[in-house]
Enzyme design. Structure first.
Site, PDB file in Angstrom:
ATOM      1  CG  ASP A  20     -50.166  -7.515 -36.128  1.00 54.28           C
ATOM      2  OD1 ASP A  20     -49.972  -6.595 -35.349  1.00 54.28           O
ATOM      3  OD2 ASP A  20     -51.349  -7.946 -36.393  1.00 54.28           O
ATOM      4  CG  ASN A  68     -48.686   1.863 -37.339  1.00 57.80           C
ATOM      5  OD1 ASN A  68     -48.012   1.327 -37.910  1.00 57.80           O
ATOM      6  ND2 ASN A  68     -49.779   1.329 -36.715  1.00 57.80           N
TER       7      ASN A  68
HETATM    8  C1  FPP Z   1     -47.142  -4.461 -35.107  1.00 56.49           C
HETATM    9  O1  FPP Z   1     -47.119  -4.904 -33.545  1.00 56.49           O
HETATM   10  C2  FPP Z   1     -45.950  -3.747 -35.507  1.00 56.49           C
HETATM   11  C3  FPP Z   1     -45.709  -2.515 -35.725  1.00 56.49           C
HETATM   12  C4  FPP Z   1     -46.875  -1.394 -35.709  1.00 56.49           C
HETATM   13  C5  FPP Z   1     -44.525  -1.855 -36.165  1.00 56.49           C
HETATM   14  C6  FPP Z   1     -43.617  -2.975 -36.443  1.00 56.49           C
HETATM   15  C7  FPP Z   1     -42.098  -2.434 -36.027  1.00 56.49           C
HETATM   16  C8  FPP Z   1     -41.027  -3.214 -35.830  1.00 56.49           C
HETATM   17  C9  FPP Z   1     -41.051  -4.488 -36.349  1.00 56.49           C
HETATM   18  C10 FPP Z   1     -39.943  -2.782 -35.415  1.00 56.49           C
HETATM   19  C11 FPP Z   1     -39.078  -2.013 -36.249  1.00 56.49           C
HETATM   20  C12 FPP Z   1     -39.575  -0.761 -36.522  1.00 56.49           C
HETATM   21  C13 FPP Z   1     -39.142   0.131 -37.520  1.00 56.49           C
HETATM   22  C14 FPP Z   1     -39.816   1.322 -37.768  1.00 56.49           C
HETATM   23  C15 FPP Z   1     -37.903  -0.398 -38.559  1.00 56.49           C
HETATM   24  P1  FPP Z   1     -48.213  -4.174 -32.937  1.00 56.49           P
HETATM   25  O2  FPP Z   1     -47.812  -3.176 -31.965  1.00 56.49           O
HETATM   26  O3  FPP Z   1     -49.368  -3.817 -33.600  1.00 56.49           O
HETATM   27  O4  FPP Z   1     -48.496  -5.505 -31.851  1.00 56.49           O
HETATM   28  P2  FPP Z   1     -49.864  -5.982 -31.346  1.00 56.49           P
HETATM   29  O5  FPP Z   1     -51.160  -5.849 -32.334  1.00 56.49           O
HETATM   30  O6  FPP Z   1     -49.752  -7.134 -30.560  1.00 56.49           O
HETATM   31  O7  FPP Z   1     -50.399  -4.631 -30.620  1.00 56.49           O
END
Ligand code: FPP
Length: 251
Positions: A20, A68
């Site tokens: 996250d 998501n």
């Molecule tokens: C959370 O960050 C992360 C995700 C929703 C996806 C995780 C994805 C990766 C690590 C990249 C690689 C992806 C794949 C599909 C192999 P967030 O966007 O929720 O962060 P925030 O809470 O700060 O907005």
């Protein structure tokens, strides 16, 4: 499972991570969210490498949840693209390193090309034994449990199983993780302290480590710190930390 494992225990065999903080990582730098996800993929690659070097045999990564899909279409398609790129670009290297790839999550509603890619990755690497990388994609724990319950109900209605014989082991055998042991440690990055529909069944006895580190910054040192925190915990599985002296108890 033995009760009363003491602090100082070995590294966990199965670590699961809620990755996250990609968005916040980008925002703090005035970059688009997509850049955060791109750097998140780099961190994911590093985590697989580090897990292997630190003796973690199974690493489960929450890469895309059933929730998501509610994100803006551009972000969803970017994340799908990253998954595709990851499998296409990294599969050869993972295979050469002896990594078995497993994907958990709903398959039926995935686009055909992604489903094929996922199946291909699993088939090619299925006999590898050095380490298992479990990618949770289109994954939600409630969805997984509902799918398992539906299967059991179908089998019971068809007379293939006796409803009265359904127990924990039988339900677990219908989950996406049927062939995997439960995680001993669940890590969530970015300072959030929620489980967010991740491995609700499987993490029943897991230790949780919440770190403020944003996922793109989750490096070797952060991984080692989370494992060290796990090592300081005492796991009792509902029992007592010391063996009960039954004779004394009866006295
Ligand atoms: C959370 O960050 C992360 C995700 C929703 C996806 C995780 C994805 C990766 C690590 C990249 C690689 C992806 C794949 C599909 C192999 P967030 O966007 O929720 O962060 P925030 O809470 O700060 O907005």
């Amino acid at each position: 499972m033995s009760a009363g494992q003491r602090a100082g225990q070995a590294n966990p065999g199965h670590v699961a991570i809620i990755m996250d903080g990609n968005g916040r990582w980008a925002q703090m730098r005035g970059l688009p969210r997509q850049e955060g996800h791109r750097r998140g993929l780099e961190a994911l690659r590093g985590a697989v490498r580090n897990a292997g070097e630190l003796g973690v045999k199974i690493l489960t990564l929450y890469s895309f949840s059933t929730e998501n899909w509610r994100r803006p279409a551009t972000e969803v398609s970017f994340l799908l693209g990253l998954l595709k790129r990851f499998v296409e670009k990294d599969l050869g290297q993972l295979h050469a390193a002896g990594v078995r790839v497993r994907v958990i999550g709903g398959r039926d509603d995935l686009a055909a090309d992604i489903r094929r890619l996922v199946e291909h990755a699993e088939t090619v690497t299925r006999d590898n034994t050095r380490m298992t990388l479990v990618v949770a994609f289109n994954y939600g724990s409630r969805d997984e449990i509902v799918r398992a319950a539906r299967q059991l109900a179908t089998d019971a209605a068809a007379g293939r199983i006796d409803a009265a014989a359904i127990d924990e082991a039988m339900l677990a055998s219908r989950l996406d993780t049927a062939d995997l042991p439960d995680p001993e440690l669940v890590i969530r990055t970015s300072g959030e302290t929620r489980i967010s529909n991740f491995l609700l069944w499987q993490a029943a006895y897991a230790e949780f480590v919440f770190t403020p580190v944003l996922w793109p910054d989750f490096d070797r040192a952060a991984f080692e710190e989370a494992l060290a925190e796990y090592g300081r915990r005492e796991r009792r599985f509902g029992g007592l930390s010391e063996p009960v002296d039954r004779a004394a108890g009866a006295a």
